[in-house]
Design a protein around this motif. Structure first.
Motif, mmCIF file in Angstrom:
data_model
loop_
_atom_site.group_PDB
_atom_site.id
_atom_site.type_symbol
_atom_site.label_atom_id
_atom_site.label_comp_id
_atom_site.label_asym_id
_atom_site.label_seq_id
_atom_site.Cartn_x
_atom_site.Cartn_y
_atom_site.Cartn_z
ATOM 1 N N ARG B 252 0.717 61.921 -13.017
ATOM 2 C CA ARG B 252 0.895 60.644 -13.753
ATOM 3 C C ARG B 252 -0.317 59.709 -13.380
ATOM 4 O O ARG B 252 -0.829 58.893 -13.922
ATOM 5 N N LEU B 253 -0.752 59.749 -11.960
ATOM 6 C CA LEU B 253 -1.690 59.032 -11.472
ATOM 7 C C LEU B 253 -3.187 59.604 -12.382
ATOM 8 O O LEU B 253 -4.011 58.560 -12.737
ATOM 9 N N GLY B 255 -3.019 59.993 -15.254
ATOM 10 C CA GLY B 255 -2.816 59.607 -16.732
ATOM 11 C C GLY B 255 -2.131 60.571 -17.653
ATOM 12 O O GLY B 255 -2.318 60.542 -18.669
ATOM 13 N N CYS B 256 -1.583 61.620 -17.007
ATOM 14 C CA CYS B 256 -1.039 62.738 -17.815
ATOM 15 C C CYS B 256 0.497 62.547 -17.677
ATOM 16 O O CYS B 256 1.125 62.598 -16.268
#
Lengths: 138, 305
Positions: B252-253, B255-256
């Protein structure tokens, strides 16, 4: 997409414009874009908070995008500084998107057990801008 | 005179030339002369020695498959006879060392156990002693000859065994490398969608490998969705759940968007019973649902033709 304003904004308190702590800002479509650099001194992230809040106040942007593409290493201390920037921005009613975090940086932030709430992420600057358009609005 | 060679797989091996090795084993020209003199006596008997080895081999409880068919046995016998002729010629140079290295490599390739090779060497040493004892030469002369033979034999064994273990190590390293590759097959199943089916047991080392591979692939392909299918994971406990949460957080970090699929009823119950907080991670019961979510996330719909 038009670039309305770009360049380096200086804190009026700072008398020395080239002391290495200046932060590059771009404003695209009302989004304030900050490019993070690999830190070359301990005060970089400290001054970042001042610079960003000053620029946010001056520009009135509702979205802050931090481009972390050039950041190759991060430690607990640096991330705490970065968090402060995000928290300050949130208090000013600005949503933060961090774009282009590198694999190593992502892994170390998770390993350090840092609080990763309160901001959105994007693969790169392009998708961060698209995200701002679709999810946050103008 | 020593070159350290670091092979592609990272094993270190020292390749020394014949002169350095001879010096190290304290084999002098006099020793080689003694071996050569003795060789003249023993040479007619070499065939008989080799025969004896096969008699010994036949008595062994195991049957090594390389000695099963006659054509192979004949080939090995020829090589073995040549080996001993070379040995008693006692012309130790770089070519000689290379032939011994070659033998080591061949043994490693056909997976001939080292004990058979060592037994064959011992067999010959025994025969040499027998011949030597029947000799009329004075006692101390015989002892010096025996010592020279023993030295040269150890020299031989060392080169062969060293090469053997070197090759075996390389093979093992190669295998463990491909195991890691195989255990984390992160693949792009669609534009912008990555998937990793996890199978087996997850320990901390594997979790690190997985994290590194997944993040690297996300960075490389710039995918916006990642499906982690855990239906093949044998055991889910607090540690494994923590690894999975860490992987999704790191995703998530970058951007996925991470999706965890394949939470069977049993796994779901375990997670609830353990009181693990999966937070905001999107989880689905099967891969189908996950794929639907993924298509949704990247803004695609699947329609029938």
């Amino acid at each position: 997409m038009t670039v309305r304003e770009s360049g380096v904004m200086q804190d009026p308190k700072s008398n020395n414009p080239s002391d290495g702590t200046e932060t590059a800002f771009n404003i695209i479509d009302g989004r304030l874009i900050v490019t993070l650099h690999p830190k070359d001194d301990d005060f970089y992230f400290d001054s970042l908070c001042d610079d960003v809040s000053f620029a946010l106040g001056k520009s009135g942007c509702g979205v802050l995008i931090m481009d972390a593409t050039h950041l190759e290493l991060i430690d607990d201390w640096d991330f705490q500084r970065l968090r402060r920037v995000i928290d300050v921005a949130a208090l000013m009613g600005t949503k933060t998107i961090i774009a282009g975090v590198r694999p190593g940086v992502a892994a170390s932030i998770v390993e350090l057990g840092c609080d990763i709430g309160g901001f959105s992420t994007a693969l790169n600057l392009k998708s961060a801008l698209r995200f701002a358009d679709t999810e946050i609005g103008p | 005179m020593t070159d350290v060679i670091v092979s592609s797989t990272g094993t270190r091996s020292t390749t020394k030339d014949a002169a350095t090795l001879l010096k190290q084993f304290r084999i002098t020209d006099a020793d080689l002369d003694l071996v050569r003199q003795f060789g003249d006596k023993i040479r007619p008997k070499i065939d008989a020695f080799v025969d004896q080895f096969y008699v010994w081999l036949a008595e062994q409880p195991f049957k090594y498959e390389f000695f099963m068919d006659d054509a192979h046995v004949q080939e090995v016998r020829t090589q073995q006879t040549k080996y001993w002729h070379d040995f008693f010629d006692a012309k130790i140079d770089d070519d000689f060392v290379e032939t011994r290295r070659h033998i080591g490599r061949v043994h490693a390739k056909i997976e001939l156990p080292l004990d058979i090779y060592m037994a064959a060497m011992n067999n010959c040493l025994e025969n040499c002693v027998d011949v030597l004892m029947a000799d009329e030469e004075p006692g101390n002369e015989r002892q010096r000859t025996l010592l020279a033979i023993a030295k040269l034999m150890h020299f031989d064994e060392m080169i062969t065994a060293d090469t053997y273990s070197q090759v075996t190590n390389e093979v093992m390293l190669e295998q463990s490398k491909s195991m890691i590759e195989m255990s984390t097959p992160v693949t792009a199943i669609w534009d912008d969608i990555l998937m990793l089916p996890l199978v087996g047991i997850i320990d901390s080392k594997r979790a690190l490998d997985i994290t590194a591979r997944v993040l690297e692939e996300i960075g490389r392909t710039q995918s916006s969705c990642f499906i982690l299918d855990i239906s093949g994971v044998a055991i889910i406990d607090t540690a494994v759940a923590n690894y999975l949460i860490k992987i999704t957080k790191a995703c998530r970090l970058m951007g996925c968007e991470p999706l965890i699929s394949g939470l069977s009823p049993a796994i779901a119950q375990t997670i609830v019973n353990l009181g693990i907080d999966v937070g905001t991670i999107q989880t689905t019961g099967n891969l189908r649902e996950a794929l639907k979510h993924a298509f949704d996330h990247v803004g695609m719909t699947v329609t029938e033709k």
